[in-house]
Design an enzyme around this catalytic site. Structure first.
Site, mmCIF file in Angstrom:
data_model
loop_
_atom_site.group_PDB
_atom_site.id
_atom_site.type_symbol
_atom_site.label_atom_id
_atom_site.label_comp_id
_atom_site.label_asym_id
_atom_site.label_seq_id
_atom_site.Cartn_x
_atom_site.Cartn_y
_atom_site.Cartn_z
ATOM 1 C CD GLU A 192 95.178 -111.958 -17.553
ATOM 2 O OE1 GLU A 192 96.153 -112.646 -17.310
ATOM 3 O OE2 GLU A 192 94.846 -110.985 -16.866
ATOM 4 C CB CYS A 226 102.685 -103.933 -14.704
ATOM 5 S SG CYS A 226 101.307 -104.492 -15.716
ATOM 6 C CB CYS A 286 104.789 -100.421 -15.490
ATOM 7 S SG CYS A 286 104.137 -99.119 -16.548
ATOM 8 C CB CYS A 321 88.555 -104.866 -16.756
ATOM 9 S SG CYS A 321 90.265 -104.368 -16.851
ATOM 10 C CB CYS A 326 102.213 -104.218 -21.934
ATOM 11 S SG CYS A 326 102.209 -102.409 -21.817
ATOM 12 C CB CYS A 328 96.447 -105.993 -16.128
ATOM 13 S SG CYS A 328 97.683 -104.825 -15.609
HETATM 14 N N1 SAH Z 1 98.411 -99.559 -19.840
HETATM 15 C C1 SAH Z 1 97.307 -98.905 -19.228
HETATM 16 C C2 SAH Z 1 96.164 -99.822 -18.846
HETATM 17 C C3 SAH Z 1 96.474 -101.170 -18.225
HETATM 18 S S1 SAH Z 1 96.823 -101.366 -16.547
HETATM 19 C C4 SAH Z 1 97.766 -98.125 -18.023
HETATM 20 O O1 SAH Z 1 98.930 -98.237 -17.673
HETATM 21 O O2 SAH Z 1 96.986 -97.372 -17.467
HETATM 22 C C5 SAH Z 1 95.497 -100.802 -15.589
HETATM 23 C C6 SAH Z 1 95.988 -100.288 -14.243
HETATM 24 O O3 SAH Z 1 96.414 -101.353 -13.386
HETATM 25 C C7 SAH Z 1 97.170 -99.344 -14.380
HETATM 26 O O4 SAH Z 1 96.983 -98.221 -13.560
HETATM 27 C C8 SAH Z 1 98.309 -100.212 -13.886
HETATM 28 O O5 SAH Z 1 99.390 -99.431 -13.466
HETATM 29 C C9 SAH Z 1 97.640 -100.995 -12.787
HETATM 30 N N2 SAH Z 1 98.376 -102.188 -12.323
HETATM 31 C C10 SAH Z 1 99.253 -102.952 -13.013
HETATM 32 N N3 SAH Z 1 99.727 -103.944 -12.230
HETATM 33 C C11 SAH Z 1 99.147 -103.800 -11.019
HETATM 34 C C12 SAH Z 1 99.240 -104.512 -9.786
HETATM 35 N N4 SAH Z 1 100.013 -105.578 -9.656
HETATM 36 N N5 SAH Z 1 98.482 -104.067 -8.739
HETATM 37 C C13 SAH Z 1 97.657 -102.997 -8.871
HETATM 38 N N6 SAH Z 1 97.533 -102.306 -10.012
HETATM 39 C C14 SAH Z 1 98.272 -102.685 -11.072
#
Ligand code: SAH
Length: 351
Positions: free
Chosen positions: A93, A127, A124, A113, A120, A341
């Site tokens: 995406e 996510c 987390c 973006c 990944c 994401c």
């Molecule tokens: N792996 C990297 C970049 C990808 S995610 C990182 O962790 O920074 C980009 C951002 O979106 C990260 O801060 C991640 O924690 C956040 N993110 C992931 N899922 C999300 C969600 N459901 N709502 C809001 N932010 C989210």
């Protein structure tokens, strides 16, 4: 037949070498780069000021395009999300965000973006990207092509890049840096290094490596918890790189680069939104002179997490302010198109 090389993974020097190997004069180098990055030619055949023989040789030596656009979704706030298919049918995406309060200040910015991996590995808990693990790293060409395709599909000149799509960029370090150098180069996409932000889950050795790289890109660290106990609950990576180590790496980055950094902090109801966390975050940010982006959580289908109410988000920001920390409460764009994401891909694969 010999496997072809992805053209958009090559630096100008690499291309020069390949052209010498093909017995071509050096001036062809810039001509070809101009076709690819400025005119966005779709095939070597379209490069009309090159001889038919050279065009043929180029098509036999290189591949030009690594993505196929499957669908785009428009959110009412004009954020646009693109789903791309790669040669092995993997899906990634990319999001086009016309203006990103908190990330950029002006409203005429066109931010893309980009994703750096299929899936990944970091898992987390909140996510969507990590739900099904990692499939593979993207190549540099696949990263560069996301920007080129969005530019072409949208008709907008992109002038800001955030590496905040699917995947952990610093876990795909070599391809990431190769791609960013092409995106930054005057012969490539010509986007200033200071207009490029890389966001990481907090890979300590790679943050140090990035600090030592001459490219002056911006660093954002996904903190999401201001103490080990809270961060560990939602980000398994914290066990490997606890806060003390992570913050030491951030110190190193800020001191080496002489640049400020940003912490991203998603606010999740009842998980990391207490005022105690806000105070601890305030102290961390002050120590690093860092800016904080607060992002109310964007719910993901199948996950139990919720965003806190507006007042609670505001209280959190207010508490940071009492530490002298400026934060932006990012009023998200794209909530209605599942812009967090990994969400669009997940929907597509589960459909
Ligand atoms: N792996 C990297 C970049 C990808 S995610 C990182 O962790 O920074 C980009 C951002 O979106 C990260 O801060 C991640 O924690 C956040 N993110 C992931 N899922 C999300 C969600 N459901 N709502 C809001 N932010 C989210």
């Amino acid at each position: 037949m010999k496997a072809r090389t992805e053209f958009k993974s090559l630096s100008r020097e690499d291309l020069g070498q390949r052209l010498r190997d093909l017995g071509e004069p050096a001036y062809r180098n810039d001509q070809i780069l101009q076709w690819v990055y400025e005119k966005q030619a779709e095939s070597f055949g379209a490069m009309s000021n090159l001889s038919a023989g050279l065009r043929q040789k180029l098509s036999e030596t290189f591949t030009l395009d690594s993505l196929k656009a499957l669908k785009t979704r428009n959110a009412s706030d004009t954020t646009e999300k693109f789903l791309f298919q790669l040669h092995d049918h993997s899906l990634i995406e990319t999001v086009l965000i016309p203006a990103t309060p908190g990330l950029t200040s002006s409203s005429d910015r066109h931010t893309v973006c980009v994703s750096t991996q299929v899936g990944c590995a970091y898992g987390c808990k909140f996510c969507a990207s990590g739900l099904e693990g990692i499939k593979r790293n993207l190549t540099a060409a696949e990263i560069v092509d996301q920007v080129l395709h969005v530019q072409k599909l949208s008709g907008e000149k992109v002038n800001n890049i955030v590496v905040m799509g699917m995947g952990e960029p610093l876990a795909n370090y070599d391809s990431l840096m190769r791609a960013l150098k092409i995106i930054n180069a005057p012969w490539g996409l010509g986007i200033g290094a200071r207009k490029i932000t890389v966001s990481t889950v907090g890979l300590v050795p790679r943050i140090k490596q990035l600090a030592d790289d001459p490219l002056q890109i911006r660093l954002a660290v996904s903190l999401h918890g201001a103490s080990d106990d809270v961060r560990e609950k939602i980000m398994p990576v914290n066990k490997k790189h606890p806060l003390k180590e992570l913050l030491a790496a951030c110190d190193y980055y800020v001191n080496t680069k002489k640049r400020l950094m940003t912490f991203e902090y998603i606010l999740i109801d009842g998980v990391n939104d207490s005022l105690d966390q806000a105070h601890q975050l305030g102290a961390i940010a002050r120590r690093l002179h860092a800016k904080v982006n607060l992002i109310p959580y964007n719910p993901v289908d199948g996950l139990p997490w919720k965003r806190p109410g507006r007042d609670r988000c505001k209280m959190f920001a207010h508490t940071l302010k009492s530490h002298g920390i400026t934060s932006t409460l990012r009023m998200e764009k794209g909530t209605d198109i599942n812009a967090a994401c990994g969400q669009l891909r997940l929907q597509h694969e589960r459909a």
